[in-house]
Design a protein around this motif. Structure first.
Motif, PDB file in Angstrom:
ATOM      1  N   HIS A  18       0.810  -0.974   0.021  1.00 20.48           N
ATOM      2  CA  HIS A  18       0.008  -0.020  -0.085  1.00 20.48           C
ATOM      3  C   HIS A  18       0.796   1.197  -0.095  1.00 20.48           C
ATOM      4  N   THR A  23      -1.249   4.381  -1.015  1.00 21.89           N
ATOM      5  CA  THR A  23      -3.067   4.357  -0.373  1.00 21.89           C
ATOM      6  C   THR A  23      -2.766   4.162   0.968  1.00 21.89           C
ATOM      7  N   GLN A  26      -5.713   0.507   5.350  1.00 21.62           N
ATOM      8  CA  GLN A  26      -7.378   0.331   5.124  1.00 21.62           C
ATOM      9  C   GLN A  26      -7.957  -0.600   6.266  1.00 21.62           C
TER      10      GLN A  26
END
Length: 291
Positions: A18, A23, A26
């Motif tokens: 990630h 990103t 999560q």
């Protein structure tokens, strides 16, 4: 809250895969301590892993955890006991999470699927625990209630994997009631761990369907040595650093969440020892595909 016996360390860590594509993490978790109507200690812990393909996965996982813990709080405030929790109760809480996601989706011009995430929940009272799950990851508990630093560990539900490789089920699925796994354990549980699929390969053996007990037997003593109940920020920061360590990241590039909770006293109290994961957790194993 004072007087509650559960001591907790918990952390989520961004996976290297990630980080490479910039990103956010999560994964999410939420823990809270309560008293039930008869004065018993209750630990509520929720862990969620946002789907990598979902546009707002980190929001979905956070909102799901927050909603589940709030639902448990309302249940206990209304006089419910952990032993009263049934599969239908857990399903109702998940529907509350879906409703919260639907409201968020409508406000943001998104769809429910944009918030897809898994869910692991443990509600642990004095003599019963309600544990339910949608998707992968797992909740594990000790086999033995005796005071020992070397016990076996067992999973409550094996991680759910979907019909195809690298797939699972999500809270946002229409058939979530059918796919949810639920267990009411009618015994005292004094230690528990919840984790997302990011560390499955380190602590679960796929072929034998067993838990790598040494991992948890090395991690829990640091939590037992905490002076005060509740979520310890310093030890949780140490846990996050451990999950971000090269030793872990070379074995898994996914987001990782681990919640460790205990109401056991340490087997041996060392006054000069500061609780830390720096020395107790050096033997993680990647054995998810051993024969």
């Amino acid at each position: 809250m004072t007087g509650l016996g559960w001591k907790i360390a918990a952390a989520s860590a961004l996976g290297t895969s990630h980080a490479k594509i910039e990103t956010p993490c999560q994964d999410s978790f939420s823990t809270k301590l309560f008293r039930d109507r008869v004065g018993g200690d209750v630990l509520v812990a929720a862990v969620s892993d946002g789907a990598g393909s979902a546009k707002k996965a980190e929001q979905g996982s956070w909102l799901t955890c927050a909603t589940i813990v709030e639902a448990a709080e309302i249940f206990l405030a209304d006089g419910g006991l952990v032993g009263d929790i049934r599969r239908e109760t857990a399903a109702d809480w998940i529907r509350m999470a879906q409703a919260a996601i639907d409201i968020r989706a409508e406000n943001e011009g998104a769809t429910r699927r944009d918030y897809a995430c898994t869910l692991l929940v443990a509600v642990v009272g004095e003599d019963a625990a309600a544990i339910f799950q949608v998707g992968d990851g797992a909740v594990v508990v000790p086999d033995d209630i005796t005071v020992s630093d070397d016990v076996g560990w067992s999973w409550v539900h094996w991680p759910q994997h979907g019909e195809f490789a690298n797939t699972t089920y999500f809270v946002t699925d229409e058939r979530v009631d059918e796919r949810m796994m639920f267990e009411l354990c009618t015994r005292r549980i004094d230690e528990i761990a919840l984790f997302t699929d990011g560390i499955e390969r380190l602590v679960l053996h796929e072929a034998s369907k067993t838990v790598f007990a040494p991992f948890f037997n090395r991690m829990l003593p640091a939590v037992r040595r905490l002076a005060a109940p509740g979520l310890d920020r310093k030890l949780s920061t140490d846990l996050e650093q451990y999950l971000n360590s090269p030793m872990i990241c070379e074995k898994t590039d996914d987001d990782k969440t681990l919640v460790l909770a205990t109401r056991r006293a340490p087997v041996e109290i060392k006054a000069a020892t500061t609780p830390t994961f720096g020395v107790v957790s050096g033997e993680a194993r990647d054995h998810g595909h051993e024969d």
